[in-house]
Design a protein around this motif. Structure first.
Motif, PDB file in Angstrom:
ATOM      1  N   LEU A  22      -1.554  -0.724   9.393  1.00 21.09           N
ATOM      2  CA  LEU A  22      -0.274  -0.144   9.799  1.00 21.09           C
ATOM      3  C   LEU A  22      -0.021   1.218   9.156  1.00 21.09           C
ATOM      4  O   LEU A  22       1.012   1.837   9.416  1.00 21.09           O
ATOM      5  N   LEU A  23      -0.949   1.682   8.313  1.00 24.72           N
ATOM      6  CA  LEU A  23      -0.775   2.973   7.659  1.00 24.72           C
ATOM      7  C   LEU A  23      -1.590   4.069   8.328  1.00 24.72           C
ATOM      8  O   LEU A  23      -1.741   5.157   7.781  1.00 24.72           O
ATOM      9  N   GLN A  24      -2.125   3.795   9.505  1.00 27.70           N
ATOM     10  CA  GLN A  24      -2.855   4.797  10.263  1.00 27.70           C
ATOM     11  C   GLN A  24      -2.348   4.794  11.698  1.00 27.70           C
ATOM     12  O   GLN A  24      -2.289   3.744  12.335  1.00 27.70           O
TER      13      GLN A  24
ATOM     14  N   ALA B  26       0.829  -1.202   0.000  1.00 28.61           N
ATOM     15  CA  ALA B  26       0.000   0.000   0.000  1.00 28.61           C
ATOM     16  C   ALA B  26       0.866   1.256   0.000  1.00 28.61           C
ATOM     17  O   ALA B  26       0.557   2.228  -0.705  1.00 28.61           O
ATOM     18  N   ALA B  27       1.949   1.253   0.791  1.00 29.37           N
ATOM     19  CA  ALA B  27       2.843   2.415   0.839  1.00 29.37           C
ATOM     20  C   ALA B  27       3.494   2.652  -0.525  1.00 29.37           C
ATOM     21  O   ALA B  27       3.665   3.803  -0.958  1.00 29.37           O
TER      22      ALA B  27
ATOM     23  N   GLY C 275      -6.429   8.151  -0.101  1.00 30.77           N
ATOM     24  CA  GLY C 275      -7.223   7.884   1.096  1.00 30.77           C
ATOM     25  C   GLY C 275      -7.865   6.512   1.049  1.00 30.77           C
ATOM     26  O   GLY C 275      -7.917   5.803   2.066  1.00 30.77           O
ATOM     27  N   ALA C 276      -8.354   6.108  -0.131  1.00 27.63           N
ATOM     28  CA  ALA C 276      -8.980   4.799  -0.275  1.00 27.63           C
ATOM     29  C   ALA C 276      -7.963   3.677  -0.091  1.00 27.63           C
ATOM     30  O   ALA C 276      -8.248   2.650   0.552  1.00 27.63           O
ATOM     31  N   VAL C 277      -6.759   3.864  -0.648  1.00 27.13           N
ATOM     32  CA  VAL C 277      -5.709   2.845  -0.511  1.00 27.13           C
ATOM     33  C   VAL C 277      -5.309   2.676   0.947  1.00 27.13           C
ATOM     34  O   VAL C 277      -5.200   1.554   1.455  1.00 27.13           O
TER      35      VAL C 277
ATOM     36  N   ALA D 203       8.164   5.433   4.569  1.00 25.35           N
ATOM     37  CA  ALA D 203       7.227   4.457   5.127  1.00 25.35           C
ATOM     38  C   ALA D 203       7.377   3.101   4.445  1.00 25.35           C
ATOM     39  O   ALA D 203       7.448   2.055   5.101  1.00 25.35           O
ATOM     40  N   ALA D 204       7.431   3.109   3.116  1.00 23.17           N
ATOM     41  CA  ALA D 204       7.583   1.851   2.380  1.00 23.17           C
ATOM     42  C   ALA D 204       8.906   1.177   2.720  1.00 23.17           C
ATOM     43  O   ALA D 204       8.975  -0.052   2.866  1.00 23.17           O
TER      44      ALA D 204
END
Length: 437
Positions: free
Chosen positions: A133-135, A80-81, A120-122, A364-365
């Motif tokens: 883990l992205l929030q 996702a990142a 935002g959707a991803v 992040a990635a």
């Protein structure tokens, strides 16, 4: 001497046959179970060791499942990142296209808004088994990290579990909010300016060869201290005199850091020092020697005057803190909400902003990629360790089937001979009857 009351030969043959039968039963048990040590009575010391090792093997199987779950969760976050990074790169392309004056900037802005919504959707969908883990906007202590059970460490003092810690990386686009009317400026809180007050006049000696004056702002007692999630820290500048009069003034929110769970005071100090230097550069221009600069070391920010400023060139700093009850944590890509390419002035600033956002998503990635690699390595190690433990247990308790087979055949022959010997010994008293005929 022969006796009809005591048959010594029969007793010897019987004891021998009992011993053979006992060995035969043991051998047959080994063949049936495949184990040389099947219970504690066979060899209590070896049996005890094998049971401890079997318990460890069982635990490592559970650890393997935990690592597989953690790996899947981190993989989703990494992918996702990387997708967010690609979308931000597309936004950068739109911003670059908007640099040209003869374009429809409104339509480009529409495309940028659509890409922002897609990000935002991803981020919202990047969850595995309910964990995203992205929030990282929760103020609960410990919510900013996820521990993946990685190993069981056995020592003389007992057994302890060890974890691989994965830190959340917020790539959300939600807006933050800070109530600047609830400032806390007392030095008894998490901030101390020169250790005595929150407002300090920054004066520089008149001699340009003298060591410039400096002011320190300490956040917490150590850089490793945790910064409570949701707590905001900021530095506000008031230009009082000389070349700084009117040039360095700042307002609420110009230099502010809103802590997330997992942040330390060193993170606060580093970010505020960078924002301070950016603010000064924007106010005074690049390469200006009549300036000041901030450096961060641990949880301390040191603000030092340049060599060419005079004693009259002074300003005041105010280090402030806002409690989590008066803030709302926004997403790490919150600045996407303010990107506007409909005017030339906004286009220029948007290019700088998108570069920072792309770097945030790349970091992040990369963090997730590093964590995933570590989890995969640990998973391979646990798999090999489990196999090694199983092999060690087998060496301790498993029967040697070749040896057992040969021993069984020998015992079968001995058993037959023992039966015959006992039969012969039992017939010996019968021979005495002939003496009485």
């Amino acid at each position: 001497m022969s006796s009809i009351l005591t048959n010594n030969g029969a007793m010897v043959a019987l004891q021998t046959l009992k011993s053979i039968n006992s060995d035969m039963a043991t051998t047959q048990s080994q063949i049936s179970t495949g184990k040389n040590v099947a219970s504690a009575k066979d060899n209590s010391a070896v049996w005890a060791i094998s049971k401890v090792m079997e318990a460890d093997v069982k635990g490592f199987k559970g650890i393997s499942d935990s690592l597989n779950l953690g790996q899947s969760t981190v993989t989703v976050a990494r992918q996702a990142a990387e997708t967010v990074t690609d979308l931000l790169t597309d936004i950068k392309g739109k911003i670059v296209a908007a640099q040209e004056e003869n374009v429809d900037r409104d339509k480009i802005q529409t495309d940028i808004d659509a890409l922002r919504d897609q990000i935002g959707a991803v981020v919202g969908a990047a969850q595995f088994n309910g964990l995203n883990l992205l929030q990282n906007t929760d103020t609960t202590a410990g919510s900013g990290t996820v521990n993946v059970l990685a190993s069981l460490d056995r020592s003389s003092s007992g057994v302890a579990a060890s974890d691989i810690t994965v830190r959340k990386q917020d790539l959300g686009t939600g807006a933050s909010a800070i109530s600047y009317t609830t400032l806390v400026t007392a030095a008894t809180d998490d901030i101390a300016v020169d250790g005595v007050a929150t407002q300090v006049a920054h004066a520089v000696p008149g001699s340009t060869t003298a060591t410039p004056d400096s002011t320190t702002v300490a956040f917490g007692t150590s850089g490793s201290d945790a910064a409570a999630a949701g707590t905001a820290f900021q530095i506000v500048i008031s230009a009082d005199g000389g070349i700084f009069d009117g040039l360095l003034d700042s307002a609420d929110g110009d230099m502010v850091y809103l802590a997330r769970d997992g942040d330390t005071m060193a993170d606060v100090a580093r970010e505020l020092a960078e924002q301070f230097n950016t603010h000064v550069t924007d106010a005074l221009g690049e390469g200006n020697t009549n300036t000041v600069a901030a450096t961060a070391s641990g949880g301390t920010v040191t603000i030092t005057g340049g060599s060419n400023i005079l004693a009259a060139d002074t300003f005041t700093i105010n280090a402030e803190q806002i409690a989590a009850a008066n803030t709302t944590i926004g997403g790490g890509l919150e600045a996407l909400r303010t990107i506007d390419v409909t005017t030339q002035a906004n286009v220029d600033s948007a290019l700088t902003e998108i570069e920072d956002l792309i770097q945030t998503s790349i970091d992040a990635a990369a963090a997730f990629g590093s964590a995933q690699g570590r989890i995969e390595t640990q998973s391979d190690f646990i798999s090999g360790l489990t196999d090694a433990l199983k092999s060690g247990i087998g060496t301790l308790v498993d029967a040697d089937m070749e040896e057992t087979s040969a021993k069984l055949q020998a015992l079968q022959v001995q058993q037959q001979l023992g039966v015959q010997a006992l039969s012969i010994a039992n017939q010996a008293p019968q021979q005495l009857l002939s003496l009485f005929r």
